[in-house]
Design an enzyme around this catalytic site. Structure first.
Site, PDB file in Angstrom:
ATOM      1  CG  ASN A  27      -4.700   2.169  -7.324  1.00 52.24           C
ATOM      2  OD1 ASN A  27      -4.619   1.714  -6.344  1.00 52.24           O
ATOM      3  ND2 ASN A  27      -6.564   0.998  -6.182  1.00 52.24           N
ATOM      4  CE  LYS A  28      -2.303  -4.349  -6.273  1.00 53.04           C
ATOM      5  NZ  LYS A  28      -0.949  -4.561  -6.870  1.00 53.04           N
ATOM      6  CG  ASP A  81      -0.441   1.997  -5.767  1.00 48.16           C
ATOM      7  OD1 ASP A  81      -1.193   0.968  -5.974  1.00 48.16           O
ATOM      8  OD2 ASP A  81       0.214   1.366  -4.878  1.00 48.16           O
ATOM      9  NE  ARG A  93       5.538  -3.802  -4.381  1.00 53.73           N
ATOM     10  CZ  ARG A  93       4.210  -3.992  -4.544  1.00 53.73           C
ATOM     11  NH1 ARG A  93       3.918  -4.091  -3.301  1.00 53.73           N
ATOM     12  NH2 ARG A  93       3.355  -4.167  -5.149  1.00 53.73           N
ATOM     13  N   GLY A 130       0.938  -0.859  -0.386  1.00 52.05           N
ATOM     14  CA  GLY A 130       0.338  -0.022  -0.379  1.00 52.05           C
ATOM     15  C   GLY A 130       1.282   1.570   0.290  1.00 52.05           C
ATOM     16  CB  ALA A 131       0.894   4.537  -2.293  1.00 52.05           C
TER      17      ALA A 131
END
Ligand code: MRU
Length: 333
Positions: free
Chosen positions: A238-239, A228, A89, A56-57
């Site tokens: 995002n995801k 993100d 990441r 999670g960012a």
């Protein structure tokens, strides 16, 4: 955030710092087990971020800031520490934002431990404000869809997308949350559902490919997701799977909101095209929780994020209020 342990309800953060050690709720083993992962070396902090012990960012940013604090306390080279954590990441902007802020503090001769603790407190407070800003969007009886986990686990406390829902619930509004399971790592089914249970918020986990079914049937009033990285034109990474949810929400006239603190905005990038997208191991797709489901010999692709163009986003919920994607540069700079 509230965590139920037997009959007790404990208030805790998902990432904490104590005597040079970064303590994280190990998100790989939830919901079966609440296990604390202790990283007392830089290598262990990098491992925790890369292997998604912490994810999670904003939480990645906080873990990295604490990792820098630990390196500072041990008298290590902070330039090298920054570089090794930056390699973990590539997509979440919070990681680089936090690392740069710790390095700036160090260069200015400030105490990096104090700076990291201040950083974590600030991010948590920003997310509480996101909750306040987004809560009025949620009317009594609303059914809200969310993707992945943008809750307290993904920040340290409150969450981003979940913060408005937490507040609406605590203020007595009846809400229901559709939780996308979020393959391949199942952050929705494992983590968001767990957080909602801790808060006593009514919800149902759905297969990723069921979201359109419920949207078309008129059973979704609102979508809120996290982010993100947000580019200057309002495009949002995002995801993986977020993009298609946004398109289907648009097609069905359902408001689609993104919630994120200032640390997630990257104004150096003109558009989402420039956002680096992490591609993770194919095993995450070929297996489900460590058990192979695809035939031996098959291969997979595993992009961890996608980019939702600004045109599908109704608004971005920030600690400064709700803004239109086109207002990012004016408001966040
Ligand atoms: O790969 P992950 O689990 O780190 O991805 C997380 C997400 O995509 C979240 O939606 C995002 O970081 C927002 S967290 C408040």
């Amino acid at each position: 955030m509230r965590v139920r342990m037997g009959d007790e309800v404990v208030e805790m953060r998902s990432v904490e710092y104590e005597d040079g050690t970064v303590k994280m709720i190990d998100q790989r083993v939830l919901p079966e087990e609440i296990r604390i992962f202790r990283a007392d070396t830089l290598k262990k902090v990098a491992y925790a971020i890369r292997e998604m012990v912490v994810r999670g960012a904003p939480a990645i940013g906080i873990a990295a800031a604490y990792g820098m604090a630990g390196a500072y306390e041990r008298g290590e080279d902070l330039y090298e520490a920054r570089d090794s954590l930056a390699r973990t990441r590539p997509t979440a902007h919070d990681l680089f934002y936090a690392l740069d802020r710790m390095l700036e503090a160090y260069k200015a001769g400030r105490d990096v431990v104090e700076e990291a603790i201040r950083y974590a407190d600030e991010i948590v407070e920003r997310c509480r404000k996101i909750g306040e800003a987004g809560e009025p969007l949620i009317e009594d009886g609303y059914r809200i869809l969310t993707h992945c986990n943008a809750g307290a686990l993904a920040v340290a406390d409150w969450g981003t997308a979940l913060a408005p829902m937490r507040m609406a619930h605590r203020n007595g509004r009846r809400i229901f949350v559709w939780v996308d399971e979020t393959r391949p790592r199942l952050q929705g089914a494992r983590l968001t559902a767990w957080e909602l249970l801790q808060e006593g918020i009514d919800h149902a986990v759905i297969a990723d490919n069921a979201a359109g079914f419920f949207m078309r049937r008129g059973e979704v009033d609102l979508v809120i997701v996290g982010a993100d990285r947000i580019a200057a034109n309002g495009d949002v990474a995002n995801k993986i799977g977020t993009y298609e949810k946004a398109v289907v929400a648009h097609e069905n006239g359902i408001p689609f909101y993104v919630a994120a603190p200032v640390s997630t905005f990257d104004l150096h990038l003109k558009s989402g095209e420039e956002i680096p997208i992490e591609e993770r191991s194919e095993d995450e797709v070929l297996e489900v929780r460590g058990r192979r489901v695809a035939p031996l010999g098959s291969h997979a692709r595993n992009p961890a994020f996608d980019v939702t163009p600004a045109k599908y986003i109704t608004g971005i919920i920030t600690e400064m209020g709700i803004i239109k994607p086109g207002e990012v540069r004016r408001v966040v700079e």
